[in-house]
Scaffold this motif. Structure first.
Motif, PDB file in Angstrom:
ATOM      1  N   GLY A   1      23.681 -39.569 -50.223  1.00  0.00           N
ATOM      2  CA  GLY A   1      22.888 -38.848 -49.230  1.00  0.00           C
ATOM      3  C   GLY A   1      23.661 -37.885 -48.358  1.00  0.00           C
ATOM      4  O   GLY A   1      23.117 -37.355 -47.404  1.00  0.00           O
ATOM      5  N   GLY A   2      24.944 -37.645 -48.648  1.00  0.00           N
ATOM      6  CA  GLY A   2      25.676 -36.720 -47.808  1.00  0.00           C
ATOM      7  C   GLY A   2      27.160 -36.658 -48.096  1.00  0.00           C
ATOM      8  O   GLY A   2      27.604 -36.882 -49.215  1.00  0.00           O
ATOM      9  N   ILE A   3      27.913 -36.391 -47.062  1.00  0.00           N
ATOM     10  CA  ILE A   3      29.361 -36.276 -47.157  1.00  0.00           C
ATOM     11  C   ILE A   3      29.987 -36.898 -45.914  1.00  0.00           C
ATOM     12  O   ILE A   3      29.408 -36.869 -44.835  1.00  0.00           O
ATOM     13  N   ARG A   4      31.154 -37.489 -46.109  1.00  0.00           N
ATOM     14  CA  ARG A   4      31.899 -38.086 -44.995  1.00  0.00           C
ATOM     15  C   ARG A   4      33.207 -37.320 -44.855  1.00  0.00           C
ATOM     16  O   ARG A   4      33.907 -37.083 -45.838  1.00  0.00           O
TER      17      ARG A   4
ATOM     18  N   GLY B   1      32.625 -42.057 -35.792  1.00  0.00           N
ATOM     19  CA  GLY B   1      33.397 -43.119 -35.174  1.00  0.00           C
ATOM     20  C   GLY B   1      34.880 -42.880 -35.401  1.00  0.00           C
ATOM     21  O   GLY B   1      35.296 -41.818 -35.847  1.00  0.00           O
ATOM     22  N   TYR B   2      35.676 -43.888 -35.113  1.00  0.00           N
ATOM     23  CA  TYR B   2      37.116 -43.763 -35.309  1.00  0.00           C
ATOM     24  C   TYR B   2      37.714 -45.138 -35.556  1.00  0.00           C
ATOM     25  O   TYR B   2      37.104 -46.172 -35.266  1.00  0.00           O
ATOM     26  N   SER B   3      38.910 -45.141 -36.099  1.00  0.00           N
ATOM     27  CA  SER B   3      39.706 -46.359 -36.212  1.00  0.00           C
ATOM     28  C   SER B   3      41.147 -45.980 -35.897  1.00  0.00           C
ATOM     29  O   SER B   3      41.557 -44.833 -36.081  1.00  0.00           O
ATOM     30  N   ARG B   4      41.877 -46.952 -35.384  1.00  0.00           N
ATOM     31  CA  ARG B   4      43.278 -46.709 -35.029  1.00  0.00           C
ATOM     32  C   ARG B   4      44.136 -47.784 -35.654  1.00  0.00           C
ATOM     33  O   ARG B   4      43.731 -48.940 -35.763  1.00  0.00           O
ATOM     34  N   ASP B   5      45.331 -47.386 -36.034  1.00  0.00           N
ATOM     35  CA  ASP B   5      46.338 -48.338 -36.449  1.00  0.00           C
ATOM     36  C   ASP B   5      47.694 -47.788 -36.017  1.00  0.00           C
ATOM     37  O   ASP B   5      47.764 -46.759 -35.350  1.00  0.00           O
ATOM     38  N   GLU B   6      48.753 -48.461 -36.386  1.00  0.00           N
ATOM     39  CA  GLU B   6      50.083 -48.049 -35.925  1.00  0.00           C
ATOM     40  C   GLU B   6      50.425 -46.599 -36.270  1.00  0.00           C
ATOM     41  O   GLU B   6      50.914 -45.868 -35.422  1.00  0.00           O
ATOM     42  N   PRO B   7      50.153 -46.148 -37.509  1.00  0.00           N
ATOM     43  CA  PRO B   7      50.537 -44.770 -37.826  1.00  0.00           C
ATOM     44  C   PRO B   7      49.693 -43.693 -37.151  1.00  0.00           C
ATOM     45  O   PRO B   7      50.146 -42.568 -36.980  1.00  0.00           O
ATOM     46  N   GLY B   8      48.446 -43.984 -36.781  1.00  0.00           N
ATOM     47  CA  GLY B   8      47.650 -42.925 -36.181  1.00  0.00           C
ATOM     48  C   GLY B   8      46.190 -43.272 -36.002  1.00  0.00           C
ATOM     49  O   GLY B   8      45.802 -44.432 -35.964  1.00  0.00           O
ATOM     50  N   THR B   9      45.375 -42.217 -35.925  1.00  0.00           N
ATOM     51  CA  THR B   9      43.951 -42.338 -35.668  1.00  0.00           C
ATOM     52  C   THR B   9      43.175 -41.629 -36.769  1.00  0.00           C
ATOM     53  O   THR B   9      43.533 -40.528 -37.175  1.00  0.00           O
ATOM     54  N   ILE B  10      42.114 -42.279 -37.247  1.00  0.00           N
ATOM     55  CA  ILE B  10      41.190 -41.641 -38.180  1.00  0.00           C
ATOM     56  C   ILE B  10      39.863 -41.467 -37.453  1.00  0.00           C
ATOM     57  O   ILE B  10      39.240 -42.442 -37.038  1.00  0.00           O
ATOM     58  N   THR B  11      39.456 -40.232 -37.260  1.00  0.00           N
ATOM     59  CA  THR B  11      38.141 -39.926 -36.696  1.00  0.00           C
ATOM     60  C   THR B  11      37.283 -39.466 -37.862  1.00  0.00           C
ATOM     61  O   THR B  11      37.698 -38.612 -38.636  1.00  0.00           O
ATOM     62  N   TRP B  12      36.099 -40.070 -38.034  1.00  0.00           N
ATOM     63  CA  TRP B  12      35.256 -39.752 -39.180  1.00  0.00           C
ATOM     64  C   TRP B  12      33.860 -39.372 -38.711  1.00  0.00           C
ATOM     65  O   TRP B  12      33.444 -39.728 -37.616  1.00  0.00           O
ATOM     66  N   PHE B  13      33.161 -38.621 -39.560  1.00  0.00           N
ATOM     67  CA  PHE B  13      31.755 -38.324 -39.316  1.00  0.00           C
ATOM     68  C   PHE B  13      31.050 -38.126 -40.637  1.00  0.00           C
ATOM     69  O   PHE B  13      31.672 -37.816 -41.645  1.00  0.00           O
ATOM     70  N   GLU B  14      29.746 -38.365 -40.634  1.00  0.00           N
ATOM     71  CA  GLU B  14      28.938 -38.236 -41.842  1.00  0.00           C
ATOM     72  C   GLU B  14      27.847 -37.203 -41.630  1.00  0.00           C
ATOM     73  O   GLU B  14      27.160 -37.206 -40.602  1.00  0.00           O
ATOM     74  N   LEU B  15      27.740 -36.301 -42.606  1.00  0.00           N
ATOM     75  CA  LEU B  15      26.696 -35.274 -42.591  1.00  0.00           C
ATOM     76  C   LEU B  15      25.721 -35.593 -43.698  1.00  0.00           C
ATOM     77  O   LEU B  15      26.111 -35.847 -44.831  1.00  0.00           O
ATOM     78  N   ALA B  16      24.438 -35.579 -43.367  1.00  0.00           N
ATOM     79  CA  ALA B  16      23.400 -35.866 -44.346  1.00  0.00           C
ATOM     80  C   ALA B  16      23.089 -34.611 -45.151  1.00  0.00           C
ATOM     81  O   ALA B  16      23.125 -33.495 -44.630  1.00  0.00           O
ATOM     82  N   THR B  17      22.794 -34.811 -46.423  1.00  0.00           N
ATOM     83  CA  THR B  17      22.362 -33.711 -47.274  1.00  0.00           C
ATOM     84  C   THR B  17      20.980 -33.269 -46.837  1.00  0.00           C
ATOM     85  O   THR B  17      20.111 -34.121 -46.607  1.00  0.00           O
ATOM     86  N   PRO B  18      20.744 -31.962 -46.701  1.00  0.00           N
ATOM     87  CA  PRO B  18      19.401 -31.505 -46.306  1.00  0.00           C
ATOM     88  C   PRO B  18      18.351 -31.959 -47.316  1.00  0.00           C
ATOM     89  O   PRO B  18      18.598 -31.969 -48.517  1.00  0.00           O
ATOM     90  N   ALA B  19      17.190 -32.340 -46.809  1.00  0.00           N
ATOM     91  CA  ALA B  19      16.094 -32.774 -47.676  1.00  0.00           C
ATOM     92  C   ALA B  19      15.510 -31.551 -48.397  1.00  0.00           C
ATOM     93  O   ALA B  19      15.431 -30.459 -47.839  1.00  0.00           O
ATOM     94  N   ASP B  20      15.134 -31.753 -49.663  1.00  0.00           N
ATOM     95  CA  ASP B  20      14.469 -30.683 -50.405  1.00  0.00           C
ATOM     96  C   ASP B  20      13.055 -30.499 -49.877  1.00  0.00           C
ATOM     97  O   ASP B  20      12.364 -31.456 -49.574  1.00  0.00           O
ATOM     98  N   ASP B  21      12.634 -29.254 -49.721  1.00  0.00           N
ATOM     99  CA  ASP B  21      11.271 -28.978 -49.265  1.00  0.00           C
ATOM    100  C   ASP B  21      10.301 -28.948 -50.403  1.00  0.00           C
ATOM    101  O   ASP B  21      10.513 -28.659 -51.481  1.00  0.00           O
TER     102      ASP B  21
END
Length: 86
Positions: free
Chosen positions: A18-21, A66-86
């Motif tokens: 349904g999309g991309i992360r 959202g995000y996650s952290r560990d010793e080496p660094g930070t991962i910030t993520w987001f998800e974009l939904a695929t546009p619905a077909d009309d």
């Protein structure tokens, strides 16, 4: 979000149902990624703030983030939904 000076930043795009992360990994910072409250500019004046808009855009455009952290660094993520077909 501001990483350490001279640090590496990596961007990964992952197909999900349904999309991309998007995952942005950096060497981390002293604080966690957080939305900053918007403060309007003076009437008739442009908003000249030099930072703080990135997560506002992510929050407005993404289905979730959202995000996650560990010793080496930070991962910030987001998800974009695929546009619905009309």
């Amino acid at each position: 979000m501001r990483g350490r000076d001279g640090g590496a930043i990596t961007v990964n795009l992952i197909a999900i149902p349904g999309g991309i992360r998007a995952e942005v990994t950096d060497d981390g910072s002293e604080t966690v990624p957080a939305l900053r409250p918007t403060q309007p500019a003076e009437p008739g004046q442009p908003d000249l703030a030099e930072s703080g808009r990135g997560l506002q855009l992510v929050d407005m455009l993404s289905a979730r983030w959202g995000y996650s952290r560990d010793e080496p660094g930070t991962i910030t993520w987001f998800e974009l939904a695929t546009p619905a077909d009309d």
